[in-house]
Design a protein around this motif. Structure first.
Motif, short mmCIF file in Angstrom:
data_model
loop_
_atom_site.label_atom_id
_atom_site.label_comp_id
_atom_site.label_asym_id
_atom_site.label_seq_id
_atom_site.Cartn_x
_atom_site.Cartn_y
_atom_site.Cartn_z
N LEU A 123 16.66 28.27 -15.36
CA LEU A 123 15.99 27.08 -15.88
C LEU A 123 14.49 27.15 -15.59
O LEU A 123 14.07 27.67 -14.57
CB LEU A 123 16.57 25.81 -15.24
CG LEU A 123 18.04 25.47 -15.54
CD1 LEU A 123 18.45 24.22 -14.80
CD2 LEU A 123 18.27 25.31 -17.04
N GLN A 124 13.71 26.60 -16.49
CA GLN A 124 12.26 26.53 -16.30
C GLN A 124 11.89 25.12 -15.87
O GLN A 124 12.47 24.15 -16.33
CB GLN A 124 11.55 26.88 -17.61
CG GLN A 124 11.91 28.27 -18.15
CD GLN A 124 11.26 28.52 -19.49
OE1 GLN A 124 10.04 28.69 -19.58
NE2 GLN A 124 12.07 28.56 -20.54
N VAL A 179 11.79 18.13 -13.04
CA VAL A 179 12.25 18.09 -14.42
C VAL A 179 12.31 19.53 -14.92
O VAL A 179 11.31 20.26 -14.88
CB VAL A 179 11.33 17.25 -15.33
CG1 VAL A 179 11.80 17.34 -16.78
CG2 VAL A 179 11.32 15.80 -14.87
N TYR A 180 13.50 19.95 -15.36
CA TYR A 180 13.73 21.32 -15.80
C TYR A 180 14.09 21.29 -17.29
O TYR A 180 14.45 20.24 -17.84
CB TYR A 180 14.85 21.96 -14.99
CG TYR A 180 14.57 22.04 -13.50
CD1 TYR A 180 14.07 23.20 -12.93
CD2 TYR A 180 14.80 20.93 -12.68
CE1 TYR A 180 13.82 23.26 -11.57
CE2 TYR A 180 14.54 20.98 -11.32
CZ TYR A 180 14.04 22.16 -10.77
OH TYR A 180 13.77 22.23 -9.42
N PHE A 181 14.01 22.46 -17.93
CA PHE A 181 14.39 22.51 -19.34
C PHE A 181 14.98 23.87 -19.68
O PHE A 181 14.74 24.87 -19.01
CB PHE A 181 13.20 22.19 -20.25
CG PHE A 181 12.06 23.17 -20.18
CD1 PHE A 181 11.97 24.24 -21.07
CD2 PHE A 181 11.05 23.02 -19.24
CE1 PHE A 181 10.92 25.15 -21.01
CE2 PHE A 181 9.99 23.91 -19.18
CZ PHE A 181 9.92 24.97 -20.06
N TYR A 182 15.78 23.87 -20.73
CA TYR A 182 16.42 25.08 -21.24
C TYR A 182 16.28 25.05 -22.75
O TYR A 182 16.63 24.06 -23.40
CB TYR A 182 17.90 25.12 -20.83
CG TYR A 182 18.54 26.47 -21.00
CD1 TYR A 182 18.32 27.51 -20.11
CD2 TYR A 182 19.42 26.71 -22.06
CE1 TYR A 182 18.92 28.75 -20.25
CE2 TYR A 182 20.03 27.94 -22.22
CZ TYR A 182 19.77 28.95 -21.31
OH TYR A 182 20.37 30.18 -21.46
N THR A 183 15.75 26.13 -23.32
CA THR A 183 15.41 26.13 -24.75
C THR A 183 16.56 26.61 -25.62
O THR A 183 17.47 27.32 -25.16
CB THR A 183 14.18 27.00 -25.01
OG1 THR A 183 14.52 28.37 -24.73
CG2 THR A 183 13.01 26.58 -24.13
N THR A 242 16.77 16.22 -15.53
CA THR A 242 16.04 15.61 -14.42
C THR A 242 16.90 15.69 -13.16
O THR A 242 18.07 15.30 -13.16
CB THR A 242 15.73 14.13 -14.71
OG1 THR A 242 14.99 14.05 -15.93
CG2 THR A 242 14.91 13.52 -13.59
N ALA A 243 16.30 16.22 -12.08
CA ALA A 243 17.01 16.38 -10.82
C ALA A 243 16.41 15.46 -9.76
O ALA A 243 15.27 15.00 -9.88
CB ALA A 243 16.94 17.83 -10.35
#
Length: 333
Positions: free
Chosen positions: A98-99, A108-112, A141-142
């Motif tokens: 995850l980025q 806050v992380y995201f995956y495309t 969101t963690a």
């Protein structure tokens, strides 16, 4: 006029051969048709849930912008059927891939969609160009997490057969579980209840598997397991009686009025209790103690003191004292 009468050919070798040939032709025709259909390229949309693995123990995800990628696939039916992951409806993503979103926003992380397309095409052996995912990005969101062990409590709604009762406490295995969730909810979880265990006319031990109830809505906390084993010990009980001498708990009067004396009528009292049949021989009078409190020196017109059972075996349930109170006479010297 000559009439021809039709007769059933019967189950002879020639008839069986024709039937078998027809059946083989039917099977081959269906197989050929199915192969043609499955070999043609088609577009299908497949929802696949995002599942995060290897999440650090000090973090927990509290919000997903979306939980599912919708994959649009250009492929053949044969390829999908032969895929080693065709039965999976979740895309497992390692937390390390995850980025993290840059800026002032924390955790806050995201995956495309591009990452998801690449991973899905490799897992299912579908050309990357034939895979498209939507939405473009899923944000996660963690927050800081807690993990602690809490007891499990069995909830019972049991009607016992006449003369039978619960013996001691229900045995829950395991008797505690780990719960985890956002740090802000740590003090909100003191215990975990089982589902309500119901039974009627019970006269023997019960043993069952019970589901655990998540105490917070929307599964904001996670429980380390979903079920426990519950054993409910049941025994037949009977009523028994023991006669005991009364003791007076009156240290202040003894100190201030050393020569005074309190007389009780009667001096002995019967205590009625319930006990399991298997324990009745182990109960002895010295396991009990009954007392009365010191009379109120300021009280007017009172001459009776209530009976208090201050000690008794844990194996029994006290029903009543007979009489429930006694008369007293305070002789002051």
């Amino acid at each position: 006029m000559n009439l021809k009468i039709w007769t059933y050919p019967g189950n002879n070798p020639r008839t069986r051969s024709k039937a078998f040939t027809f059946f083989l032709c039917l099977v081959f025709s269906f197989t050929a048709w199915l192969s043609i259909k499955l070999s043609k390229e088609t577009t299908m949309v497949l929802p696949v849930e995002l599942s995060i693995t290897n999440l650090p123990t000090n973090l927990i995800f509290t919000h997903f912008s979306d939980s599912t990628f919708a994959f649009s696939l250009q492929t053949t039916g044969i390829r999908m059927l032969s895929s080693p992951n065709r039965g999976k409806q979740a895309l497992e993503i390692d937390f390390a891939t995850l980025q993290k979103l840059r800026g002032d926003v924390e955790n806050v992380y995201f995956y495309t969609a591009s990452q998801a397309e690449t991973k899905y095409s490799l897992l299912n052996e579908i050309p990357r160009a034939n895979v498209n995912a939507h939405p473009d990005t899923i944000f996660l969101t963690a927050t800081n997490a807690f993990r602690k062990r809490v007891p499990v409590v069995a909830q019972l709604a049991i009607n016992y057969r006449r003369g039978f009762m619960l013996y001691n406490f229900p045995l829950v295995t395991p008797d505690s579980v780990y719960v985890s969730g956002p740090e802000s909810l740590k003090d909100s979880v003191k215990l975990i209840n089982t589902e309500l265990i119901q039974a009627d006319n019970v006269d023997k031990n019960l043993q069952m598997v019970a589901s655990l109830i998540n105490p917070l809505p929307n599964n904001r906390i996670k429980i380390s397991r979903t079920q426990v084993e519950v054993q409910v010990p049941v025994e037949e009980f009977t009523e028994a009686t023991v006669e005991l001498p009364l003791e007076i708990n009156c240290p202040d009067i003894d100190r201030h009025f050393p020569e005074s004396k309190i007389l009780l009528f009667p001096e002995n009292v019967d205590i009625h209790y319930l006990v399991a049949l298997k324990d009745i021989k182990t109960i002895t009078p010295d396991m009990f103690k009954i007392t009365v409190q010191c009379p109120d020196t300021a009280a007017q017109g009172k001459s009776r003191l209530p009976i208090l059972v201050t000690e008794h075996p844990g194996l029994v349930d006290i029903i009543r004292a007979r009489p429930p109170d006694v008369e007293y006479v305070w002789i002051k010297n």
